[in-house]
Motif scaffolding. Sequence first.
Motif, mmCIF file in Angstrom:
data_model
loop_
_atom_site.group_PDB
_atom_site.id
_atom_site.type_symbol
_atom_site.label_atom_id
_atom_site.label_comp_id
_atom_site.label_asym_id
_atom_site.label_seq_id
_atom_site.Cartn_x
_atom_site.Cartn_y
_atom_site.Cartn_z
ATOM 1 N N ASP A 1 24.175 57.212 70.853
ATOM 2 C CA ASP A 1 25.057 56.810 69.765
ATOM 3 C C ASP A 1 25.551 58.006 68.962
ATOM 4 O O ASP A 1 24.860 59.015 68.827
ATOM 5 C CB ASP A 1 24.382 55.791 68.833
ATOM 6 C CG ASP A 1 22.894 56.028 68.646
ATOM 7 O OD1 ASP A 1 22.341 56.933 69.281
ATOM 8 O OD2 ASP A 1 22.286 55.289 67.858
ATOM 9 N N GLN B 1 28.016 55.180 72.255
ATOM 10 C CA GLN B 1 27.672 53.953 71.527
ATOM 11 C C GLN B 1 28.054 54.067 70.058
ATOM 12 O O GLN B 1 27.764 55.072 69.410
ATOM 13 C CB GLN B 1 26.176 53.676 71.648
ATOM 14 C CG GLN B 1 25.725 52.415 70.912
ATOM 15 C CD GLN B 1 24.324 52.025 71.294
ATOM 16 O OE1 GLN B 1 24.095 51.498 72.372
ATOM 17 N NE2 GLN B 1 23.362 52.306 70.419
ATOM 18 N N ILE B 2 28.690 53.008 69.554
ATOM 19 C CA ILE B 2 29.014 52.899 68.138
ATOM 20 C C ILE B 2 27.937 52.041 67.474
ATOM 21 O O ILE B 2 27.782 50.868 67.827
ATOM 22 C CB ILE B 2 30.402 52.262 67.917
ATOM 23 C CG1 ILE B 2 31.483 53.014 68.707
ATOM 24 C CG2 ILE B 2 30.732 52.213 66.432
ATOM 25 C CD1 ILE B 2 31.680 54.453 68.299
ATOM 26 N N ALA C 1 25.790 49.566 65.086
ATOM 27 C CA ALA C 1 26.213 48.302 64.477
ATOM 28 C C ALA C 1 26.746 48.495 63.066
ATOM 29 O O ALA C 1 27.773 47.919 62.690
ATOM 30 C CB ALA C 1 25.037 47.320 64.471
ATOM 31 N N CYS D 1 30.485 49.820 63.165
ATOM 32 C CA CYS D 1 31.448 49.279 64.119
ATOM 33 C C CYS D 1 32.843 49.090 63.524
ATOM 34 O O CYS D 1 33.819 48.958 64.274
ATOM 35 C CB CYS D 1 30.941 47.971 64.717
ATOM 36 S SG CYS D 1 30.867 46.576 63.569
ATOM 37 N N MET E 1 35.877 55.003 65.723
ATOM 38 C CA MET E 1 36.304 54.266 66.907
ATOM 39 C C MET E 1 37.449 54.974 67.620
ATOM 40 O O MET E 1 37.471 55.072 68.861
ATOM 41 C CB MET E 1 36.724 52.847 66.518
ATOM 42 C CG MET E 1 36.956 51.926 67.711
ATOM 43 S SD MET E 1 35.436 51.595 68.630
ATOM 44 C CE MET E 1 34.567 50.618 67.394
ATOM 45 N N ILE F 1 30.059 49.046 71.839
ATOM 46 C CA ILE F 1 30.168 48.726 70.422
ATOM 47 C C ILE F 1 29.081 47.723 70.063
ATOM 48 O O ILE F 1 29.061 46.595 70.568
ATOM 49 C CB ILE F 1 31.552 48.138 70.076
ATOM 50 C CG1 ILE F 1 32.680 49.007 70.653
ATOM 51 C CG2 ILE F 1 31.709 48.002 68.571
ATOM 52 C CD1 ILE F 1 34.066 48.391 70.482
ATOM 53 N N LYS F 2 28.168 48.152 69.200
ATOM 54 C CA LYS F 2 27.122 47.241 68.744
ATOM 55 C C LYS F 2 27.714 46.273 67.716
ATOM 56 O O LYS F 2 28.484 46.679 66.837
ATOM 57 C CB LYS F 2 25.964 48.033 68.111
ATOM 58 C CG LYS F 2 25.270 49.024 69.020
ATOM 59 C CD LYS F 2 24.416 48.362 70.079
ATOM 60 C CE LYS F 2 23.125 47.819 69.534
ATOM 61 N NZ LYS F 2 22.142 48.852 69.178
ATOM 62 N N HIS F 3 27.333 45.029 67.825
ATOM 63 C CA HIS F 3 27.832 43.985 66.933
ATOM 64 C C HIS F 3 27.211 44.150 65.543
ATOM 65 O O HIS F 3 25.988 44.055 65.392
ATOM 66 C CB HIS F 3 27.497 42.620 67.523
ATOM 67 C CG HIS F 3 27.825 41.467 66.641
ATOM 68 N ND1 HIS F 3 27.202 40.247 66.767
ATOM 69 C CD2 HIS F 3 28.694 41.337 65.610
ATOM 70 C CE1 HIS F 3 27.671 39.417 65.859
ATOM 71 N NE2 HIS F 3 28.579 40.055 65.143
ATOM 72 N N MET G 1 34.403 40.544 66.400
ATOM 73 C CA MET G 1 34.200 41.772 67.147
ATOM 74 C C MET G 1 35.427 42.130 67.994
ATOM 75 O O MET G 1 35.526 43.244 68.502
ATOM 76 C CB MET G 1 32.962 41.655 68.026
ATOM 77 C CG MET G 1 31.662 41.854 67.260
ATOM 78 S SD MET G 1 31.537 43.477 66.466
ATOM 79 C CE MET G 1 31.377 44.528 67.897
ATOM 80 N N PRO H 1 37.220 45.506 66.136
ATOM 81 C CA PRO H 1 36.902 46.889 66.512
ATOM 82 C C PRO H 1 37.227 47.188 67.964
ATOM 83 O O PRO H 1 37.656 48.304 68.294
ATOM 84 C CB PRO H 1 35.398 47.016 66.226
ATOM 85 C CG PRO H 1 34.896 45.632 66.056
ATOM 86 C CD PRO H 1 36.042 44.803 65.591
#
Length: 283
Positions: A94, A112-113, A115, A118, A124, A136-138, A147, A150
């Motif tokens: 991340d 990884q973004i 949560a 996001c 992004m 993309i983590k929720h 979601m 994003p």
Amino acid sequence: MVKKIVHVGEVACGADPLFLISGPCVIEDESVMMRTAEKLKEVSERLRLPLIFKSSFQKDNRSSLNYYRGPGLEEGLKVLARIKQTFGFPLLSDVHYPSQVAAAAEVLDVIQIPAYLCMQTDLMVAAAGSGRVINIKHGQFLAPDNMKNPAQKAVESGNDQIILTERGFTFGYNDLVVDPRAFYFLNQTGFPVVFDITHAIRKYGIPSADPKGGNRPVMPTIARAGVAAGVDGIFLEAHPDPTNALCDAASQLSMYDLEEFVKPLIELHEIEVRYRKSETMSS
């Protein structure tokens, strides 16, 4: 809905085989990392389970300055690069700032973004510009159908190689709840969906080293719920000695328990895929 297949190395995310994202929560000393990667390689080959290796070079959301945050960008990426060279895993980690993306993209297959981040537009856009797959983590604060926003930022920035990861909703104080409706709404985006099981059992506000900082007994139940609901992959942080892990000690899975944990999930996923195909044929 036809789901997009996103390729991460040889891992086809969104295709029929269930895939696994796993590794220690944060990069620790190299012996811990290499032992974990070696065990994950054994499990992946034995179960024919496609695997993406994950570990964080920096944890920027620890609740105290006294908690371990990782080795940082430069040293962390060196460790991950050695794991990739030795075991051949595609890599995920991340990023927290746009300035980290270029260096991370030289080593990682998936950016990884987190949560919490996001909705950060600059982050992004930078991740999308790297050309790497974006997980993309929720956000715990977003309705799952939101979601799409994003994800759309990444698409409009020229990158549609996106995975969405569910990790529970904030519910009351210091608790997360996994709502099965989230899997439906995330699947409706058309992107591959992953269920982050180990982060979904974290108890916020309690130090991760405290046994009360996680709720391991519910892991098999929520894991089966997510796989039965049609996720494409599962996210399980694993460690050789979770009790003494430097981050998320109460929620990581022992790497020695990983194989038996995922076996029924693979079987359940195969049943779900057959059911989905039969529904498509009958319609």
